[in-house]
Design an enzyme around this catalytic site. Sequence first.
Site, PDB file in Angstrom:
ATOM      1  N   ARG A 124      58.110  14.768  24.719  1.00 45.92           N
ATOM      2  CA  ARG A 124      58.973  13.750  25.330  1.00 45.92           C
ATOM      3  C   ARG A 124      58.612  13.655  26.802  1.00 45.92           C
ATOM      4  O   ARG A 124      58.831  14.573  27.574  1.00 45.92           O
ATOM      5  CB  ARG A 124      60.448  14.158  25.241  1.00 45.92           C
ATOM      6  CG  ARG A 124      60.980  14.382  23.852  1.00 45.92           C
ATOM      7  CD  ARG A 124      60.923  13.145  23.023  1.00 45.92           C
ATOM      8  NE  ARG A 124      61.860  12.156  23.435  1.00 45.92           N
ATOM      9  CZ  ARG A 124      62.783  11.606  22.641  1.00 45.92           C
ATOM     10  NH1 ARG A 124      62.892  12.003  21.398  1.00 45.92           N
ATOM     11  NH2 ARG A 124      63.577  10.671  23.076  1.00 45.92           N
ATOM     12  N   TYR A 162      58.978  25.052  39.832  1.00 41.24           N
ATOM     13  CA  TYR A 162      59.238  23.800  40.560  1.00 41.24           C
ATOM     14  C   TYR A 162      57.982  23.368  41.306  1.00 41.24           C
ATOM     15  O   TYR A 162      57.292  24.203  41.892  1.00 41.24           O
ATOM     16  CB  TYR A 162      60.366  24.018  41.578  1.00 41.24           C
ATOM     17  CG  TYR A 162      61.665  23.368  41.174  1.00 41.24           C
ATOM     18  CD1 TYR A 162      61.714  22.003  40.920  1.00 41.24           C
ATOM     19  CD2 TYR A 162      62.836  24.104  41.058  1.00 41.24           C
ATOM     20  CE1 TYR A 162      62.901  21.399  40.543  1.00 41.24           C
ATOM     21  CE2 TYR A 162      64.027  23.497  40.682  1.00 41.24           C
ATOM     22  CZ  TYR A 162      64.060  22.143  40.429  1.00 41.24           C
ATOM     23  OH  TYR A 162      65.226  21.547  40.065  1.00 41.24           O
ATOM     24  N   LYS A 206      55.657   8.805  21.335  1.00 40.21           N
ATOM     25  CA  LYS A 206      55.754   7.908  20.168  1.00 40.21           C
ATOM     26  C   LYS A 206      54.430   7.981  19.397  1.00 40.21           C
ATOM     27  O   LYS A 206      54.074   9.066  18.948  1.00 40.21           O
ATOM     28  CB  LYS A 206      56.101   6.489  20.636  1.00 40.21           C
ATOM     29  CG  LYS A 206      57.479   6.421  21.331  1.00 40.21           C
ATOM     30  CD  LYS A 206      57.880   4.997  21.629  1.00 40.21           C
ATOM     31  CE  LYS A 206      59.304   4.900  22.170  1.00 40.21           C
ATOM     32  NZ  LYS A 206      59.410   5.016  23.621  1.00 40.21           N
ATOM     33  N   GLU A 244      57.690  19.977  43.368  1.00 40.48           N
ATOM     34  CA  GLU A 244      57.823  18.656  43.982  1.00 40.48           C
ATOM     35  C   GLU A 244      56.561  18.271  44.748  1.00 40.48           C
ATOM     36  O   GLU A 244      56.010  19.099  45.491  1.00 40.48           O
ATOM     37  CB  GLU A 244      59.005  18.633  44.976  1.00 40.48           C
ATOM     38  CG  GLU A 244      60.335  18.409  44.330  1.00 40.48           C
ATOM     39  CD  GLU A 244      61.044  19.715  44.035  1.00 40.48           C
ATOM     40  OE1 GLU A 244      60.344  20.738  43.899  1.00 40.48           O
ATOM     41  OE2 GLU A 244      62.278  19.692  43.949  1.00 40.48           O
ATOM     42  N   THR A 280      55.735   5.953  27.256  1.00 40.14           N
ATOM     43  CA  THR A 280      56.223   7.276  26.898  1.00 40.14           C
ATOM     44  C   THR A 280      55.043   8.001  26.274  1.00 40.14           C
ATOM     45  O   THR A 280      54.032   7.385  25.933  1.00 40.14           O
ATOM     46  CB  THR A 280      57.375   7.206  25.882  1.00 40.14           C
ATOM     47  OG1 THR A 280      56.965   6.381  24.796  1.00 40.14           O
ATOM     48  CG2 THR A 280      58.641   6.631  26.499  1.00 40.14           C
ATOM     49  N   ASP A 339      54.459  -2.291  29.326  1.00 37.72           N
ATOM     50  CA  ASP A 339      55.108  -1.098  28.782  1.00 37.72           C
ATOM     51  C   ASP A 339      54.524  -0.903  27.384  1.00 37.72           C
ATOM     52  O   ASP A 339      54.921  -1.567  26.424  1.00 37.72           O
ATOM     53  CB  ASP A 339      56.628  -1.336  28.734  1.00 37.72           C
ATOM     54  CG  ASP A 339      57.378  -0.190  28.075  1.00 37.72           C
ATOM     55  OD1 ASP A 339      56.735   0.671  27.457  1.00 37.72           O
ATOM     56  OD2 ASP A 339      58.619  -0.187  28.152  1.00 37.72           O
TER      57      ASP A 339
HETATM   58  N1  DSN Z   1      64.303   4.309  21.994  1.00 36.30           N
HETATM   59  C1  DSN Z   1      62.982   3.756  21.889  1.00 36.30           C
HETATM   60  C2  DSN Z   1      62.766   3.061  20.600  1.00 36.30           C
HETATM   61  O1  DSN Z   1      63.282   3.513  19.599  1.00 36.30           O
HETATM   62  O2  DSN Z   1      62.060   2.063  20.531  1.00 36.30           O
HETATM   63  C3  DSN Z   1      62.624   2.887  23.033  1.00 36.30           C
HETATM   64  O3  DSN Z   1      62.675   3.612  24.198  1.00 36.30           O
END
Ligand code: DSN
Length: 412
Positions: free
Chosen positions: A232, A51, A226, A53, A223, A197
């Site tokens: 993740r 942990y 991707k 924080e 994120t 984003d």
């Molecule tokens: N779930 C994602 C996507 O497939 O685009 C977006 O967060």
Amino acid sequence: MNNLKTVDPEIADLVHQEIERQRDKIRLIPSENYVSSAVLEVSGSVLTNKYSEGYSKKRYYEGQQIIDQIELKAIRRAKALFGSESANVQPYSGSPANLAVYYAFARPGDPIMGLALDHGGHLTHGWGVSITGDFFTPVRYELHPETHLIDYDMVRDLALKHRPKVIMAGATAYPRIIDFEIFAQVAKEVEAIFCVDMAHIAGLVAGGAHPSPVPHADVVTTTTHKSLRGPRGGMILMKKKHRKAINKAVFPGLQGGPHNHTTAGIAVALKEASTDEFKAYAHKIVENAKHLAQCLNEKGFDLVSGGTDNHLILVDVTKRGTTGKPFAKALDKAGIVCNYNTVPFDPRPPFDPSGIRLGTPSLTSRGMGKPEMEKLADWMAIVSDNLENEDALAGIAGEVKELCNGFPAPGI
Ligand code: DSN
């Protein structure tokens, strides 16, 4: 996974089945990828036991000698790779990252502006069923009805009318390059925070295959799993002047302890993403998407906006006599995995919309290229003519598996 097999053979078996699924099918969901073995290893390491924080050198628990170094490395690598002044690597994923931005700069009821979900935006860009559309007052811009490109006049008109606290650019189903400069000008005009984003395109930005939003935006969320090909997780890049507000919004505003195993995975992925090999990968993603789009066009598929500039293709399948859901399900049976998706101004409901959404980050990670895109378009055309022909679908699934055997996936 010998230990897992001993302790919990049922879960071990399911993980094994998922490994086979990811190995034997062509994965076209544009937000998915294959992380490297190095990222997998660190994501499953003992770092999950700690942990921490707070932020480096200002934690609420002792024993941070190692974690501080890991988090600082991730931050330094993020700043260097994207050329940003500051970075926060603690958001659990993209949705909490976006919520942190609103929480930092808006109060409940304040207007926030984003691309409508059914025009390619994300739930957290102010859609009604999300906390972002419920606790704030959403203002939604759309695509132009003819070009299916972002209607920048509408962006400006709505911004002047509603004076949003935050203007969000970025998308989950937009196949074209977004003009960050126009957004930045509008945000300046109405004194809004400009947030991008970049979750879908982060890997392309890192590899120089898409213009970077970082010079134009106050804040950039993403994120990490991707096209960036990390674990993740989430990340926020920002101008130095916003660092205090964002850090406070992430912790203690929204989250507790950061997921240190993920932070380390992000650090590793950022190192991988700063290599020449990754640059080539990012460009190859776009090259593959463009080629697949061209092949699908030649097969008579109707592509939203006519094609793509990035990793993603949106196809209206109604002119082929089907709709998104049955087509996506038939493709899955044929070993080709995508998701059904609304198309701009879709008259159909989101649970069975007119389109499907395709992306090339995963198959590019396997080393597939132009010949495979041609094969893929062939198969997709055959599937669309044989939606209920189980034998034909199973036959293609066998061919897909054979092709996949020649392109081992990272981490598997
Ligand atoms: N779930 C994602 C996507 O497939 O685009 C977006 O967060």
